[in-house]
Design a protein around this motif. Sequence first.
Motif, PDB file in Angstrom:
ATOM      1  N   VAL A 308       0.847  -1.202   0.000  1.00  0.00           N
ATOM      2  CA  VAL A 308       0.000   0.000   0.000  1.00  0.00           C
ATOM      3  C   VAL A 308       0.878   1.246   0.000  1.00  0.00           C
ATOM      4  O   VAL A 308       0.614   2.202  -0.748  1.00  0.00           O
ATOM      5  CB  VAL A 308      -0.953   0.002   1.215  1.00  0.00           C
ATOM      6  N   ARG A 309       1.921   1.251   0.826  1.00  0.00           N
ATOM      7  CA  ARG A 309       2.835   2.412   0.865  1.00  0.00           C
ATOM      8  C   ARG A 309       3.508   2.618  -0.486  1.00  0.00           C
ATOM      9  O   ARG A 309       3.677   3.756  -0.946  1.00  0.00           O
ATOM     10  CB  ARG A 309       3.876   2.223   1.961  1.00  0.00           C
ATOM     11  N   THR A 310       3.898   1.524  -1.133  1.00  0.00           N
ATOM     12  CA  THR A 310       4.540   1.628  -2.447  1.00  0.00           C
ATOM     13  C   THR A 310       3.588   2.219  -3.479  1.00  0.00           C
ATOM     14  O   THR A 310       3.955   3.110  -4.254  1.00  0.00           O
ATOM     15  CB  THR A 310       5.028   0.252  -2.916  1.00  0.00           C
ATOM     16  N   GLN A 311       2.354   1.729  -3.496  1.00  0.00           N
ATOM     17  CA  GLN A 311       1.375   2.227  -4.464  1.00  0.00           C
ATOM     18  C   GLN A 311       1.045   3.697  -4.219  1.00  0.00           C
ATOM     19  O   GLN A 311       0.937   4.484  -5.174  1.00  0.00           O
ATOM     20  CB  GLN A 311       0.104   1.374  -4.405  1.00  0.00           C
ATOM     21  N   LYS A 312       0.929   4.079  -2.970  1.00  0.00           N
ATOM     22  CA  LYS A 312       0.658   5.485  -2.674  1.00  0.00           C
ATOM     23  C   LYS A 312       1.863   6.356  -2.991  1.00  0.00           C
ATOM     24  O   LYS A 312       1.720   7.504  -3.437  1.00  0.00           O
ATOM     25  CB  LYS A 312       0.254   5.642  -1.203  1.00  0.00           C
ATOM     26  N   GLY A 313       3.068   5.809  -2.778  1.00  0.00           N
ATOM     27  CA  GLY A 313       4.277   6.553  -3.108  1.00  0.00           C
ATOM     28  C   GLY A 313       4.378   6.824  -4.607  1.00  0.00           C
ATOM     29  O   GLY A 313       4.769   7.918  -5.033  1.00  0.00           O
ATOM     30  N   LEU A 314       4.035   5.823  -5.416  1.00  0.00           N
ATOM     31  CA  LEU A 314       4.041   6.008  -6.866  1.00  0.00           C
ATOM     32  C   LEU A 314       3.027   7.058  -7.284  1.00  0.00           C
ATOM     33  O   LEU A 314       3.278   7.858  -8.199  1.00  0.00           O
ATOM     34  CB  LEU A 314       3.730   4.684  -7.569  1.00  0.00           C
ATOM     35  N   ARG A 315       1.894   7.064  -6.629  1.00  0.00           N
ATOM     36  CA  ARG A 315       0.865   8.056  -6.962  1.00  0.00           C
ATOM     37  C   ARG A 315       1.344   9.469  -6.626  1.00  0.00           C
ATOM     38  O   ARG A 315       1.151  10.402  -7.415  1.00  0.00           O
ATOM     39  CB  ARG A 315      -0.426   7.739  -6.206  1.00  0.00           C
ATOM     40  N   GLU A 316       1.976   9.632  -5.461  1.00  0.00           N
ATOM     41  CA  GLU A 316       2.489  10.949  -5.082  1.00  0.00           C
ATOM     42  C   GLU A 316       3.612  11.394  -6.016  1.00  0.00           C
ATOM     43  O   GLU A 316       3.705  12.566  -6.385  1.00  0.00           O
ATOM     44  CB  GLU A 316       2.978  10.902  -3.635  1.00  0.00           C
ATOM     45  N   SER A 317       4.456  10.437  -6.426  1.00  0.00           N
ATOM     46  CA  SER A 317       5.535  10.755  -7.352  1.00  0.00           C
ATOM     47  C   SER A 317       4.988  11.199  -8.703  1.00  0.00           C
ATOM     48  O   SER A 317       5.487  12.153  -9.316  1.00  0.00           O
ATOM     49  CB  SER A 317       6.446   9.539  -7.528  1.00  0.00           C
ATOM     50  N   ARG A 318       3.943  10.530  -9.144  1.00  0.00           N
ATOM     51  CA  ARG A 318       3.339  10.904 -10.429  1.00  0.00           C
ATOM     52  C   ARG A 318       2.688  12.273 -10.334  1.00  0.00           C
ATOM     53  O   ARG A 318       2.735  13.058 -11.291  1.00  0.00           O
ATOM     54  CB  ARG A 318       2.308   9.865 -10.839  1.00  0.00           C
ATOM     55  N   ALA A 319       2.089  12.574  -9.189  1.00  0.00           N
ATOM     56  CA  ALA A 319       1.457  13.880  -9.009  1.00  0.00           C
ATOM     57  C   ALA A 319       2.496  14.995  -9.081  1.00  0.00           C
ATOM     58  O   ALA A 319       2.267  16.044  -9.695  1.00  0.00           O
ATOM     59  CB  ALA A 319       0.717  13.921  -7.679  1.00  0.00           C
TER      60      ALA A 319
END
Length: 351
Positions: A308-319
């Motif tokens: 979950v942390r990895t997926q949210k991290g990717l989302r924040e990075s993309r943002a």
Amino acid sequence: MKKTLAFILGAFILFATLLSCTTTVSGEFERPAGLDMNGARSIAVLDFTVQDNWNADIWQHRNNYYRKERNKDQIVNYLTRGLESRISKEGYLSIASPVEAEKALRYRTTPPCDAYVSGSITHYEDRIDHRVREDDDGKERVYYIRRVSFTLTYSILDANTGKELGYKRFNASGSSYEAERRRDLPDPISLVRSDLDSSLREMTRYISPYKEREYYSLIKDKKNETLQKAYKLATDGNTEEALKIYSEYYEASGSYKAGYNAAMILQSQGKLDDAKRLLDDVYQRNQDGKIKNALRNLNSELNYADRVRTQKGLRESRARKNSSDSSGSPDQYEESSESIKDAGMITFPTE
């Protein structure tokens, strides 16, 4: 035979009674999406499509076409709106307007979302069988039964590249009750609604993190007064005080029951690292199968949390990347539109 049935029934009642007396603690945990969405933050749910092999034996002559079209619309709308509603409820992905998404696809402009999801219905069969039986008066009566079956295919596409990120396939089927008249048979969607709901639930979990409640049973000690007191507190919902007693008693005595229960309460509170340290120590002192299973479940929970942390991290990075980049290149989006077209998900109108 009656004695055997009575014994089985009695054993079941006893088991249910014992189970109902077990004290449990629970916690809500976030689960990772089954599919890594490349950090997607928004998605558009496009209308489902239906392949041409729609085989329906419903009405004769002129009513056949209109009934088939109505059944198609019911199922397609149920899937499209249902998936959109479930994704929105999870709150992880924002929902983009499907109208704006289709405009972007049609005119090859910048997409209003990071991903598209849609699907198709294939191998559809709606068959009405009949059976002939004699009634109590010896007269033959005809009864009708509707049987429905088809396959659902969901596809997820990256809106910027047109690349397929993933897909899922489900089967739906159902049979009706017997009816004396064909027109009294239920609509196809009512026969497969449970399968449709199941596919929508699984599809939502495939593309979006979701929350799930877990329950953990505490071990009861009927002889030790201190552990009985902690158990009673946990039963009454005072888990903080119960945790304090269990932890202190474990430190003083090394009781595996106290250590195990303290770890279960910590896990229910989401303090996974603390629960892991404690349960590791309990297992080192007591090589017990119950503790080993608890450790296995706890390690799975830790792995879920990491994903979950990895997926949210990717989302924040993309943002962050999207905010620093300029608007996309028209040439690049034109290529992605062709990719989506080739994937068979969208049919572009000829203008």
